[in-house]
Design a protein around this motif. Structure first.
Motif, PDB file in Angstrom:
ATOM      1  N   GLY A  51      36.057  67.835   0.691  1.00  0.00           N
ATOM      2  CA  GLY A  51      35.461  66.853   1.592  1.00  0.00           C
ATOM      3  C   GLY A  51      36.215  66.779   2.902  1.00  0.00           C
ATOM      4  N   ALA A  52      37.561  66.809   2.845  1.00  0.00           N
ATOM      5  CA  ALA A  52      38.362  66.757   4.062  1.00  0.00           C
ATOM      6  C   ALA A  52      38.182  68.026   4.893  1.00  0.00           C
ATOM      7  N   TYR A  53      38.104  69.171   4.226  1.00  0.00           N
ATOM      8  CA  TYR A  53      37.893  70.433   4.957  1.00  0.00           C
ATOM      9  C   TYR A  53      36.517  70.455   5.606  1.00  0.00           C
ATOM     10  N   GLY A  54      35.510  69.957   4.868  1.00  0.00           N
ATOM     11  CA  GLY A  54      34.174  69.909   5.446  1.00  0.00           C
ATOM     12  C   GLY A  54      34.085  68.970   6.637  1.00  0.00           C
ATOM     13  N   ALA A  55      34.897  67.914   6.606  1.00  0.00           N
ATOM     14  CA  ALA A  55      34.888  66.952   7.707  1.00  0.00           C
ATOM     15  C   ALA A  55      35.823  67.359   8.832  1.00  0.00           C
ATOM     16  N   GLY A  56      36.628  68.404   8.611  1.00  0.00           N
ATOM     17  CA  GLY A  56      37.527  68.865   9.653  1.00  0.00           C
ATOM     18  C   GLY A  56      38.826  68.093   9.738  1.00  0.00           C
ATOM     19  N   PHE A  57      39.237  67.417   8.672  1.00  0.00           N
ATOM     20  CA  PHE A  57      40.494  66.660   8.684  1.00  0.00           C
ATOM     21  C   PHE A  57      41.688  67.618   8.604  1.00  0.00           C
ATOM     22  N   PRO A  58      42.836  67.248   9.155  1.00  0.00           N
ATOM     23  CA  PRO A  58      44.036  68.088   9.065  1.00  0.00           C
ATOM     24  C   PRO A  58      44.630  68.076   7.664  1.00  0.00           C
ATOM     25  N   TYR A 182      48.245  73.371  -0.088  1.00  0.00           N
ATOM     26  CA  TYR A 182      48.458  72.568   1.118  1.00  0.00           C
ATOM     27  C   TYR A 182      49.932  72.239   1.336  1.00  0.00           C
ATOM     28  N   LEU A 183      50.773  72.576   0.361  1.00  0.00           N
ATOM     29  CA  LEU A 183      52.212  72.432   0.550  1.00  0.00           C
ATOM     30  C   LEU A 183      52.806  73.685   1.181  1.00  0.00           C
ATOM     31  N   ALA A 184      52.027  74.756   1.253  1.00  0.00           N
ATOM     32  CA  ALA A 184      52.473  76.002   1.884  1.00  0.00           C
ATOM     33  C   ALA A 184      52.170  75.922   3.380  1.00  0.00           C
ATOM     34  N   THR A 185      53.138  75.443   4.141  1.00  0.00           N
ATOM     35  CA  THR A 185      52.915  75.192   5.573  1.00  0.00           C
ATOM     36  C   THR A 185      52.716  76.467   6.384  1.00  0.00           C
ATOM     37  N   GLU A 188      47.407  79.290   7.135  1.00  0.00           N
ATOM     38  CA  GLU A 188      46.447  78.681   8.048  1.00  0.00           C
ATOM     39  C   GLU A 188      45.558  77.694   7.290  1.00  0.00           C
ATOM     40  N   GLU A 189      44.883  76.824   8.038  1.00  0.00           N
ATOM     41  CA  GLU A 189      44.059  75.777   7.437  1.00  0.00           C
ATOM     42  C   GLU A 189      42.994  76.362   6.523  1.00  0.00           C
ATOM     43  N   SER A 190      42.286  77.362   7.020  1.00  0.00           N
ATOM     44  CA  SER A 190      41.206  77.952   6.215  1.00  0.00           C
ATOM     45  C   SER A 190      41.766  78.675   4.993  1.00  0.00           C
ATOM     46  N   ALA A 191      42.911  79.324   5.144  1.00  0.00           N
ATOM     47  CA  ALA A 191      43.517  80.039   4.012  1.00  0.00           C
ATOM     48  C   ALA A 191      43.920  79.059   2.918  1.00  0.00           C
ATOM     49  N   PHE A 193      42.469  76.233   2.258  1.00  0.00           N
ATOM     50  CA  PHE A 193      41.261  75.763   1.570  1.00  0.00           C
ATOM     51  C   PHE A 193      40.732  76.814   0.596  1.00  0.00           C
ATOM     52  N   TYR A 194      40.645  78.059   1.041  1.00  0.00           N
ATOM     53  CA  TYR A 194      40.091  79.096   0.177  1.00  0.00           C
ATOM     54  C   TYR A 194      40.996  79.373  -1.017  1.00  0.00           C
ATOM     55  N   LEU A 195      42.305  79.294  -0.807  1.00  0.00           N
ATOM     56  CA  LEU A 195      43.217  79.450  -1.935  1.00  0.00           C
ATOM     57  C   LEU A 195      43.083  78.281  -2.901  1.00  0.00           C
ATOM     58  N   SER A 196      42.929  77.071  -2.362  1.00  0.00           N
ATOM     59  CA  SER A 196      42.720  75.892  -3.207  1.00  0.00           C
ATOM     60  C   SER A 196      41.437  76.032  -4.023  1.00  0.00           C
ATOM     61  N   ALA A 197      40.388  76.526  -3.377  1.00  0.00           N
ATOM     62  CA  ALA A 197      39.114  76.712  -4.076  1.00  0.00           C
ATOM     63  C   ALA A 197      39.254  77.743  -5.191  1.00  0.00           C
ATOM     64  N   THR A 198      39.981  78.823  -4.914  1.00  0.00           N
ATOM     65  CA  THR A 198      40.168  79.862  -5.925  1.00  0.00           C
ATOM     66  C   THR A 198      40.966  79.342  -7.116  1.00  0.00           C
ATOM     67  N   LEU A 199      42.061  78.637  -6.839  1.00  0.00           N
ATOM     68  CA  LEU A 199      42.883  78.091  -7.922  1.00  0.00           C
ATOM     69  C   LEU A 199      42.118  77.043  -8.725  1.00  0.00           C
ATOM     70  N   SER A 200      41.302  76.242  -8.045  1.00  0.00           N
ATOM     71  CA  SER A 200      40.507  75.226  -8.755  1.00  0.00           C
ATOM     72  C   SER A 200      39.493  75.886  -9.680  1.00  0.00           C
ATOM     73  N   ALA A 201      38.856  76.950  -9.179  1.00  0.00           N
ATOM     74  CA  ALA A 201      37.888  77.674 -10.010  1.00  0.00           C
ATOM     75  C   ALA A 201      38.572  78.260 -11.248  1.00  0.00           C
ATOM     76  N   LEU A 202      39.759  78.829 -11.050  1.00  0.00           N
ATOM     77  CA  LEU A 202      40.506  79.374 -12.182  1.00  0.00           C
ATOM     78  C   LEU A 202      40.901  78.271 -13.164  1.00  0.00           C
ATOM     79  N   ALA A 203      41.243  77.092 -12.613  1.00  0.00           N
ATOM     80  CA  ALA A 203      41.615  75.969 -13.487  1.00  0.00           C
ATOM     81  C   ALA A 203      40.420  75.516 -14.314  1.00  0.00           C
ATOM     82  N   PHE A 204      39.258  75.383 -13.685  1.00  0.00           N
ATOM     83  CA  PHE A 204      38.048  75.008 -14.418  1.00  0.00           C
ATOM     84  C   PHE A 204      37.754  76.026 -15.517  1.00  0.00           C
ATOM     85  N   PHE A 205      37.853  77.292 -15.162  1.00  0.00           N
ATOM     86  CA  PHE A 205      37.547  78.346 -16.126  1.00  0.00           C
ATOM     87  C   PHE A 205      38.551  78.319 -17.280  1.00  0.00           C
ATOM     88  N   ALA A 206      39.825  78.084 -16.966  1.00  0.00           N
ATOM     89  CA  ALA A 206      40.864  78.047 -18.003  1.00  0.00           C
ATOM     90  C   ALA A 206      40.657  76.886 -18.959  1.00  0.00           C
TER      91      ALA A 206
END
Length: 250
Positions: A51-58, A182-185, A188-191, A193-206
């Motif tokens: 939601g924050a990424y879609g809204a453009g929040f930092p 998001y703790l990996a400063t 980049e912002e988009s990276a 988000f996409y890494l978060s999405a990938t890890l979340s998908a793996l977590a759901f699958f696990a």
């Protein structure tokens, strides 16, 4: 979970093994508590991320809101699960006291209930009367039978504290996964988000795989179903953030 073969089942069903197994106290399963906390934790934190990424929040907004939600929502889930199970136990206690009172005041009526319950299962004649006599001879067995057969109360009692702790730990451990990138400063912002999405998908699958291992069945189907449900919730949060991004920039 791999099912035991014929020889293993025969060993398990030897009289001495059956007796030992029946003597062991029944423990309420905690898989449901773990799955509840894990899925809800991952969904809610990744919902904040998406939601924050879609809204453009930092990223700092994601970190603050994500970890605040992780602790507050996790504690809320723990308390809610505790109260829900405790309410169920309170209901069971009330039903137990009701049956004890009925047996004390109208024992013949309660005997007739036992008779009709087992008659509905197909018992007839002397066999039925022997069952009724055997059950009603033992007051504790009589009450437990009424609770199970009339009220549908399981003889395995849930443990509120244990279940709530399992839910809380699962919520924190799995729910923190979408926030880790998001703790990996250095990313980049988009990276992030996409890494978060990938890890979340793996977590759901696990989590789905874990359900499949315990309950049996297709591991791929179990993992895919959990991934689909969790991903749908995250996608909805992203769309909401994207649709509302115009208000934040106004």
């Amino acid at each position: 979970m791999e099912q035991p073969g014929r020889e293993a089942l025969q060993r398990q069903h030897r009289p001495e093994n059956i007796a030992r197994r029946l003597r062991e106290p029944s423990r309420p399963p905690t898989l449901g508590d773990f799955v509840l906390g894990a899925i809800d934790g991952c969904v809610t934190t990744f919902a904040i991320v998406s939601g924050a990424y879609g809204a453009g929040f930092p990223s700092i907004v994601v970190i603050i809101m994500g970890f605040a939600n992780l602790l507050a929502d996790g504690f809320s889930m723990m308390v809610s699960n505790y109260e829900a199970i405790q309410a169920q136990l309170d209901h069971e206690g009330a039903m137990r006291r009701t049956e004890e009172r009925h047996i004390a005041l109208v024992p013949e009526g309660e005997r007739e209930e036992i008779r009709q319950i087992f008659a509905a299962k197909g018992f007839r004649g002397d066999t039925l009367e022997e069952i009724v006599t055997t059950i009603c001879r033992d007051r504790k067995l009589w009450i437990e039978t009424m609770l199970t057969e009339e009220h549908g109360i399981s003889p395995v009692r849930a443990r509120p504290l244990r279940s709530s702790i399992v839910t809380f730990v699962a919520f924190l451990s799995v729910g923190s996964i979408p926030l880790m990138p998001y703790l990996a400063t250095f990313l980049e912002e988009s990276a992030r988000f996409y890494l978060s999405a990938t890890l979340s998908a793996l977590a759901f699958f696990a989590v789905g795989i874990a359900k499949g291992v315990v309950n049996g069945g297709s591991l791929l189907a179990a993992g895919g179903r959990t991934l689909l449900l969790g991903g749908s919730a995250a996608l909805l949060a992203y769309l909401v953030g994207w649709c509302l991004s115009g208000f934040t920039s106004a």
